[in-house]
Design an enzyme around this catalytic site. Sequence first.
Site, PDB file in Angstrom:
ATOM      1  N   LYS A   4       0.840  -1.197   0.000  1.00 31.91           N
ATOM      2  CA  LYS A   4       0.000   0.000   0.000  1.00 31.91           C
ATOM      3  C   LYS A   4       0.872   1.242   0.000  1.00 31.91           C
ATOM      4  CE  LYS A   4      -4.057  -1.832   2.218  1.00 31.91           C
ATOM      5  NZ  LYS A   4      -4.129  -3.037   3.030  1.00 31.91           N
TER       6      LYS A   4
ATOM      7  N   HIS B 179      -3.822   1.760   5.032  1.00 31.49           N
ATOM      8  CA  HIS B 179      -3.267   3.032   4.572  1.00 31.49           C
ATOM      9  C   HIS B 179      -3.087   3.993   5.745  1.00 31.49           C
ATOM     10  CE1 HIS B 179      -4.752   1.459   0.675  1.00 31.49           C
ATOM     11  NE2 HIS B 179      -3.702   2.113   0.196  1.00 31.49           N
TER      12      HIS B 179
ATOM     13  N   SER C 177      -7.481   3.658  -1.582  1.00 30.81           N
ATOM     14  CA  SER C 177      -7.599   3.449  -0.143  1.00 30.81           C
ATOM     15  C   SER C 177      -9.070   3.562   0.233  1.00 30.81           C
ATOM     16  CB  SER C 177      -6.787   4.517   0.598  1.00 30.81           C
ATOM     17  OG  SER C 177      -7.259   4.663   1.921  1.00 30.81           O
TER      18      SER C 177
ATOM     19  N   GLY D 235     -10.212   4.150   3.213  1.00 31.82           N
ATOM     20  CA  GLY D 235     -10.345   5.263   4.164  1.00 31.82           C
ATOM     21  C   GLY D 235     -10.081   6.633   3.567  1.00 31.82           C
TER      22      GLY D 235
END
Length: 122
Positions: free
Chosen positions: A24, A50, A91, A93
């Site tokens: 990531k 992340h 991601s 989030g």
Amino acid sequence: AAAMADSALSRVPDVQIDGDGVFKYVLVRVRGAGAPAKDVVRGHSWAEYHADLFERTAEELARHGLSCECLGGGRLSHRPEERKIHVYGYSVGFGRADHAVTTEKLKAEYPDYEITWADEGY
């Protein structure tokens, strides 16, 4: 203070990623007090989320009096033996980073690599 923030900002590496593998990454905008901002790429395989990458980056920057915000994330596939990096994904989030910006940063750091990106994939 702005000059100090400026020099602290200039010492922040544009790219810090693992040397091999798929992991990531986050694109982070770093700011000093009254100084211009710059975007940096951080990608490591130790990060399960992340947010882990962003929090570690934010802590490191805070020690130098710098603040930051996460612009988004994705994944990197780094294949050093083929001199290739592929940027993709997003991601959950933070949303999808601007992979075009990330790609430009990586090209500056790895000028002899083939660096590609795609909005597909997770």
